[in-house]
Design a protein around this motif. Structure first.
Motif, mmCIF file in Angstrom:
data_model
loop_
_atom_site.group_PDB
_atom_site.id
_atom_site.type_symbol
_atom_site.label_atom_id
_atom_site.label_comp_id
_atom_site.label_asym_id
_atom_site.label_seq_id
_atom_site.Cartn_x
_atom_site.Cartn_y
_atom_site.Cartn_z
ATOM 1 N N LEU A 137 -0.424 8.982 11.028
ATOM 2 C CA LEU A 137 0.025 10.382 10.897
ATOM 3 C C LEU A 137 1.391 10.465 10.204
ATOM 4 N N LEU A 138 2.202 9.394 10.363
ATOM 5 C CA LEU A 138 3.497 9.376 9.662
ATOM 6 C C LEU A 138 3.265 9.394 8.152
ATOM 7 N N LEU A 185 12.638 9.147 11.484
ATOM 8 C CA LEU A 185 12.730 8.719 12.882
ATOM 9 C C LEU A 185 11.489 7.903 13.256
ATOM 10 N N GLY A 186 10.316 8.431 12.897
ATOM 11 C CA GLY A 186 9.058 7.737 13.185
ATOM 12 C C GLY A 186 9.024 6.358 12.540
ATOM 13 N N VAL A 187 9.498 6.278 11.302
ATOM 14 C CA VAL A 187 9.479 4.993 10.577
ATOM 15 C C VAL A 187 10.348 3.968 11.322
ATOM 16 N N LEU A 212 0.827 -1.215 0.000
ATOM 17 C CA LEU A 212 0.000 0.000 0.000
ATOM 18 C C LEU A 212 0.858 1.262 0.000
ATOM 19 N N ASP A 213 0.186 2.388 -0.150
ATOM 20 C CA ASP A 213 0.863 3.696 -0.086
ATOM 21 C C ASP A 213 1.283 3.985 1.358
ATOM 22 N N ALA A 214 1.947 5.127 1.569
ATOM 23 C CA ALA A 214 2.504 5.442 2.887
ATOM 24 C C ALA A 214 1.414 5.496 3.973
ATOM 25 N N TYR A 215 0.302 6.155 3.661
ATOM 26 C CA TYR A 215 -0.779 6.286 4.645
ATOM 27 C C TYR A 215 -1.411 4.922 4.929
ATOM 28 N N GLY A 255 4.341 12.224 5.496
ATOM 29 C CA GLY A 255 5.031 11.912 4.238
ATOM 30 C C GLY A 255 4.356 12.602 3.059
ATOM 31 N N ILE A 256 3.027 12.552 3.027
ATOM 32 C CA ILE A 256 2.307 13.156 1.894
ATOM 33 C C ILE A 256 2.492 14.684 1.906
#
Ligand code: PHE
Length: 460
Positions: free
Chosen positions: A88-89, A405-407, A71-74, A93-94
């Motif tokens: 929210l990460l 960092l979140g990733v 899937l996409d980032a979201y 990104g978006i």
């Protein structure tokens, strides 16, 4: 390989597309300026170190997440952590994709304008006469030219719009027929042109001095800022921290060896940066232009046209160079916009065309504001920066590191327990001697290093 048109069609295509995303203005425009300001080879060594301990692990973290969910980032964070706030990460990104995309489109537009002018021989129109009379007149000629170009409101906006339309065409084509095909054609071309230019500049008289400078580390130039710059450069030039690689690896087949891919992509990107250095510094030394600061627009749009002017057939070399720069920028900006397009396609089930139009319409507005930062809106400042400058420093210095960092924290500590190991070994079917160390880097070393980048300015 894959029949699915939402996957890259071949291993080579997948690598070309990912290298296409990584290799861009960051390598050709930003890297030499950073190297010049930060002690040449000393910066290069630090950058390579950052790529190894930070770039490769963060890239693998993004790839593991995207390939797992498809899937996409979201959507990736929604799926892996339902009901939690990690999505929210993906949103960050978006948003970053929008911000970087808006000014990246503008610089890609400048590149296209210069390519157009080089091909139509207008770039050198009048330059020779000035250089003949005053000797070093070419210097101010190209500076005045660039200043004049970016400070007129309409023309740069027109070229930005052309770049946006090119993006819509490529992205509407989809993963295989758009992104992959473009990269398959442009990336090999870029390497060939770069190697040819490298041979040319290395054969110039006096080139050795530049090469020597580039490869002799001046460690006295290394400060805490150098380290921070090297880390920022790593994120930007490897397309990390905004979900681009989560999105692209959603199109990787399950059989892809992620570790191998990430090493190839990082190596190619670093090789391009080194080759660019081997073109620029010898040329600059050979023509006695060392005093030029390569910062910002200077290098690409002023110093290099001047270097080409000293060669036989400047129009040819300038056309070749700006074609190369345009190719690199286009394959990167396409990957930036795909983050938003993929989100709209998977979340709202838009067709790709509709998603592109929805993505690009607000972008057009933002890009226009960025472009006008050099003319009509030159005096409009937020925190002492123009809109262009603000978006650039906000994204590179804050948004990319925060998302990366979140990733790492998500994957290292909160994602399903065996996800990382399973992705690194393709569910145990692949032997990966480095899995343990990669997991250690993602869980501990990378987050600590990124926190250092983010917090360092507070202790100054
Ligand atoms: N890596 C690209 C470059 O070096 C820029 C980029 C940043 C692309 C973030 C995608 C995501 O120019």
């Amino acid at each position: 390989m894959a029949e699915n048109k939402n996957q890259f069609g071949s291993k080579l295509g997948l690598i070309a597309a990912t290298v296409g995303s990584a290799v861009g203005l960051g390598n050709i425009w930003r890297f030499p300026a950073e190297a010049q300001a930060n002690g040449g080879a000393a910066f290069l060594l630090l950058y390579i170190l950052c790529v190894l301990v930070l770039g490769v692990p963060v890239m693998l973290a993004e790839m593991s997440l995207g390939r797992r969910t498809g899937l996409d980032a979201y959507g990736t964070f929604k799926k892996l952590a339902p009901g939690k706030k990690w999505f929210l990460l993906g949103c960050s990104g978006i948003a970053t994709a929008y911000f970087i995309g808006s000014y990246y489109m503008v610089v890609t537009g400048w590149t296209l304008e210069y390519l157009f002018e080089a091909v139509t021989t207008q770039l050198y129109h009048g330059a020779e006469a000035i250089a003949d009379v005053t000797g070093s007149g070419a210097d101010s000629f190209f500076q005045a030219r660039m200043d004049e170009y970016i400070s007129t409101p309409v023309r740069p906006v027109i070229f930005t719009v052309i770049v946006i339309v090119a993006n819509i065409i490529v992205l509407t084509g989809g993963v295989q027929k758009g992104i992959e095909r473009l990269s398959n054609i442009l990336m090999p071309m870029l390497f060939v042109v770069l190697v040819a230019m490298c041979c040319l500049t290395l054969s110039l008289p006096g080139a050795g001095a530049g090469l020597k400078w580039f490869f002799s580390p001046d460690f006295s130039k290394i400060t805490s800022d150098t380290v921070i710059n090297a880390m920022g450069q790593t994120f930007f030039s490897l397309s990390l921290g905004m979900g681009t690689l989560i999105t692209y690896s959603a199109y990787y087949p399950k059989s892809t060896n992620l570790t191998q891919t990430s090493v190839i992509v990082s190596m190619m990107s670093t090789i391009v940066a080194v080759l660019v250095g081997m073109v620029i510094f010898p040329a600059v030394a050979s023509f006695g232009l060392e005093h030029h600061s390569l910062v910002g627009t200077t290098l690409v749009f002023q110093t290099l046209p001047e270097v080409f002017m000293c060669l036989p057939c400047p129009t040819f070399w300038a056309s070749l160079f700006f074609a190369l720069l345009f190719a690199a920028a286009l394959t990167s900006v396409v990957s930036i916009m795909e983050v938003a397009v993929a989100f709209l396609v998977s979340h709202f089930h838009f067709s790709r065309l509709k998603a592109c139009v929805f993505t690009m319409t607000p972008l057009l507005l933002l890009s226009t504001l960025c472009s006008l930062s050099f003319s009509t809106l030159k005096d409009f400042k937020i925190f002492g920066m123009t809109i262009f400058g603000l978006l650039d420093s906000l994204t590179t210095n804050i948004m990319l590191p925060v998302t990366a960092l979140g990733v790492c924290i998500f994957l290292g500590w909160f994602a399903p327990k065996h996800l990382m190991k399973e992705e690194l070994t393709n569910n145990g079917t692949l032997r990966n001697r480095f899995a343990g160390i990669i997991i250690f880097l993602i869980k501990f070393a990378a987050p600590l290093l990124i926190l250092t980048i983010l917090l360092a300015p507070l202790f100054r």
